[in-house]
Design a protein around this motif. Structure first.
Motif, PDB file in Angstrom:
ATOM      1  N   VAL A 375       0.838  -1.207   0.000  1.00  0.00           N
ATOM      2  CA  VAL A 375       0.000   0.000   0.000  1.00  0.00           C
ATOM      3  C   VAL A 375       0.873   1.256   0.000  1.00  0.00           C
ATOM      4  O   VAL A 375       0.638   2.206  -0.747  1.00  0.00           O
ATOM      5  CB  VAL A 375      -0.949  -0.010   1.219  1.00  0.00           C
ATOM      6  CG1 VAL A 375      -1.593   1.362   1.418  1.00  0.00           C
ATOM      7  CG2 VAL A 375      -2.033  -1.072   1.034  1.00  0.00           C
ATOM      8  N   VAL A 376       1.914   1.254   0.836  1.00  0.00           N
ATOM      9  CA  VAL A 376       2.830   2.396   0.918  1.00  0.00           C
ATOM     10  C   VAL A 376       3.549   2.590  -0.424  1.00  0.00           C
ATOM     11  O   VAL A 376       3.638   3.714  -0.950  1.00  0.00           O
ATOM     12  CB  VAL A 376       3.857   2.196   2.048  1.00  0.00           C
ATOM     13  CG1 VAL A 376       4.911   3.308   2.032  1.00  0.00           C
ATOM     14  CG2 VAL A 376       3.154   2.157   3.403  1.00  0.00           C
ATOM     15  N   LEU A 377       4.055   1.495  -0.975  1.00  0.00           N
ATOM     16  CA  LEU A 377       4.820   1.581  -2.221  1.00  0.00           C
ATOM     17  C   LEU A 377       3.952   2.003  -3.397  1.00  0.00           C
ATOM     18  O   LEU A 377       4.393   2.761  -4.266  1.00  0.00           O
ATOM     19  CB  LEU A 377       5.477   0.227  -2.518  1.00  0.00           C
ATOM     20  CG  LEU A 377       6.626  -0.155  -1.576  1.00  0.00           C
ATOM     21  CD1 LEU A 377       6.943  -1.640  -1.688  1.00  0.00           C
ATOM     22  CD2 LEU A 377       7.874   0.675  -1.891  1.00  0.00           C
ATOM     23  N   ALA A 378       2.720   1.527  -3.441  1.00  0.00           N
ATOM     24  CA  ALA A 378       1.818   1.912  -4.535  1.00  0.00           C
ATOM     25  C   ALA A 378       1.613   3.419  -4.546  1.00  0.00           C
ATOM     26  O   ALA A 378       1.568   4.052  -5.604  1.00  0.00           O
ATOM     27  CB  ALA A 378       0.489   1.184  -4.408  1.00  0.00           C
ATOM     28  N   ALA A 379       1.515   4.015  -3.361  1.00  0.00           N
ATOM     29  CA  ALA A 379       1.377   5.474  -3.275  1.00  0.00           C
ATOM     30  C   ALA A 379       2.665   6.160  -3.697  1.00  0.00           C
ATOM     31  O   ALA A 379       2.645   7.168  -4.413  1.00  0.00           O
ATOM     32  CB  ALA A 379       0.996   5.869  -1.850  1.00  0.00           C
ATOM     33  N   GLU A 380       3.813   5.607  -3.280  1.00  0.00           N
ATOM     34  CA  GLU A 380       5.100   6.232  -3.589  1.00  0.00           C
ATOM     35  C   GLU A 380       5.383   6.256  -5.093  1.00  0.00           C
ATOM     36  O   GLU A 380       5.931   7.232  -5.608  1.00  0.00           O
ATOM     37  CB  GLU A 380       6.225   5.501  -2.860  1.00  0.00           C
ATOM     38  CG  GLU A 380       6.269   5.783  -1.367  1.00  0.00           C
ATOM     39  CD  GLU A 380       7.415   5.062  -0.673  1.00  0.00           C
ATOM     40  OE1 GLU A 380       8.147   4.310  -1.352  1.00  0.00           O
ATOM     41  OE2 GLU A 380       7.574   5.255   0.545  1.00  0.00           O
ATOM     42  N   VAL A 381       5.042   5.177  -5.803  1.00  0.00           N
ATOM     43  CA  VAL A 381       5.308   5.150  -7.244  1.00  0.00           C
ATOM     44  C   VAL A 381       4.142   5.712  -8.053  1.00  0.00           C
ATOM     45  O   VAL A 381       4.179   5.732  -9.277  1.00  0.00           O
ATOM     46  CB  VAL A 381       5.663   3.726  -7.747  1.00  0.00           C
ATOM     47  CG1 VAL A 381       6.867   3.186  -7.024  1.00  0.00           C
ATOM     48  CG2 VAL A 381       4.480   2.771  -7.626  1.00  0.00           C
ATOM     49  N   GLY A 382       3.093   6.173  -7.351  1.00  0.00           N
ATOM     50  CA  GLY A 382       1.983   6.832  -8.030  1.00  0.00           C
ATOM     51  C   GLY A 382       1.104   5.917  -8.829  1.00  0.00           C
ATOM     52  O   GLY A 382       0.577   6.304  -9.872  1.00  0.00           O
TER      53      GLY A 382
END
Length: 437
Positions: A375-382
């Protein structure tokens, strides 16, 4: 060969390393000219296409057989005149649907009409032995080694009627011979199995939960194949003496580890096959470990060439990955934006797959931790699509810390979509790639 698109290589990296630093990262962007609105390939571009449709008994349910017929029809209607083709039915053994006999024929008004007529008669019966289907495709394509060779593989189930060793042996036989795009319809097939097939055969794989979506998907896959202009391209990688390749991964359009696929082609060089190309763009993340250097030293950390193997061999483009040692901490600690983005994409794909695997095994603690990290990474890579798919599997309590709770009663189709699409990449609004598909 004069009708090849014009290829270019662009290298994105931070070349600066601290004193004694050894690990150099770079993003290699390969582009074939004409990615936007390119003209179709010249009629002299030889191509060979096989449409391989699962006709096992389970295809008779939920409208899958009728949808497969419509999809095969759509594919046949966009084949270029003059292309070699065949339609094959897959069950316990593969069976030629068109033409008769184990051969390919050229597309013409007559042969297209004949194939369309035979496709209408497809019926579902029998089991699933995908390795045998691929072996027949390899046999049919063998006479066309200079053509763009492509197979569309559709299945709705697990490879139950042959052993894992049978399938692995078939993939080893077929690797490098043709590109295979695989599609799973419904929810009774194995994501890991189709991932293995498409990975070995340099193709894509995708879930099609609703059979009605097959028609458009087959049309698009076949159209993309018809636009390919060169059959076999390889990335040739030179590294300095005492350097070590840490990894080479395709990142766009899908995350695919190519590291183990290199074949020695000369002193300190290895060739990595990257399949057929049309007018398109792909990106690769390269990591090389070089001998440590003193401040002020400069060197070439890698030399990347794009080649068409054969006699004579053709070099299409080249690019350098550089390294320079510095005592300027601001320079040596800066991470190139595209390298950072692709590192995040790789971690996102791994977090999704590991989280779902833990969930299937009943390890809720690991599943919660890994899917929370996703979830965190999906937000970080947009990546909004992966974030949306995660929302169907977990309840997000705090998106910034990745605090999530596993949902109960998750639809199998949603879990399979998240697993399948974790390795697919798309362009974000900023023009950078993100994971999804």
């Amino acid at each position: 060969m004069s009708d090849l698109p014009e290829f270019t290589i662009r290298v994105d990296q931070n070349p600066y390393l601290p004193a004694g630093g050894r690990e150099m990262h770079a993003v290699i962007t390969v582009e074939a000219a004409g990615a936007a609105g390119a003209p179709p390939p010249p009629s002299g571009t030889e191509a060979a296409e096989i449409i391989l449709v699962d006709t096992s008994g389970s295809m008779s349910y939920a409208g899958k057989m009728a949808a497969a017929k419509r999809a095969a029809t759509a594919a046949l209607n966009v084949l270029r005149d003059g292309v070699h083709f065949a339609v094959v039915a897959g069950a316990n053994q593969p069976r030629m649907i068109y033409p008769t006999g184990e051969r390919l024929v050229r597309v013409s008004d007559k042969t297209r009409k004949g194939a369309l007529s035979q496709v209408k008669r497809l019926e579902a019966a029998g089991g699933t032995a995908i390795g045998s289907w691929l072996r027949l495709a390899d046999q049919l394509l063998e006479p066309y080694e200079n053509a763009v060779r492509h197979v569309i593989l559709l299945t709705d189930g697990k490879n139950q009627h042959e052993t894992t060793e049978d399938l692995d042996s078939a993939l080893a036989q077929c690797s490098g011979k043709f590109v295979c795009d695989a599609r799973g319809v419904g929810t009774d097939w194995e994501v890991a199995e189709l991932r293995k097939i498409s990975s070995a055969l340099l193709g894509t794989f995708l879930d099609v939960p609703d059979p009605h979506d097959l028609e458009d998907d087959f049309r698009e896959m076949t159209q993309a194949s018809m636009e390919k202009r060169v059959a076999d391209v390889a990335l040739r990688l030179w590294t300095p003496q005492d350097a070590r390749l840490r990894f080479l991964k395709q990142m766009v359009p899908t995350v695919e580890d190519l590291t183990g696929r290199g074949k020695a082609s000369g002193k300190q060089t290895g060739d990595f096959p990257i399949g057929a190309w049309g007018a398109e763009e792909r990106e690769y993340h390269l990591c090389v470990e070089v001998p440590a250097g003193d401040v002020g030293r400069q060197m070439r950390a890698a030399w990347v060439k794009l080649i068409v193997p054969g006699t004579p061999e053709r070099t299409l483009a080249s690019g350098n990955v550089l390294a320079e040692w510095t005592d300027d901490e601001a320079r040596s600690t800066q991470i190139n934006g595209r390298v950072a983005l692709h590192t995040g994409q790789q971690e996102l794909a791994a977090a999704v797959q590991e989280g779902l695997e833990a969930r299937r095994k009943g390890d809720e603690d690991t599943a919660t931790a890994r899917l929370g990290r996703a979830v965190v990474l999906a937000a970080e890579v947009g990546n909004e699509q992966i974030a949306g798919l995660l929302d169907r599997v977990v309840d997000v309590i705090d998106p910034e810390t990745g605090t999530v709770r596993l949902k109960k009663g998750v639809a199998k189709a949603d879990e399979m979509s998240l697993d399948t699409r974790s390795v697919r990449t798309v362009r974000t609004r900023q023009g950078d790639p993100g994971t999804g598909g």
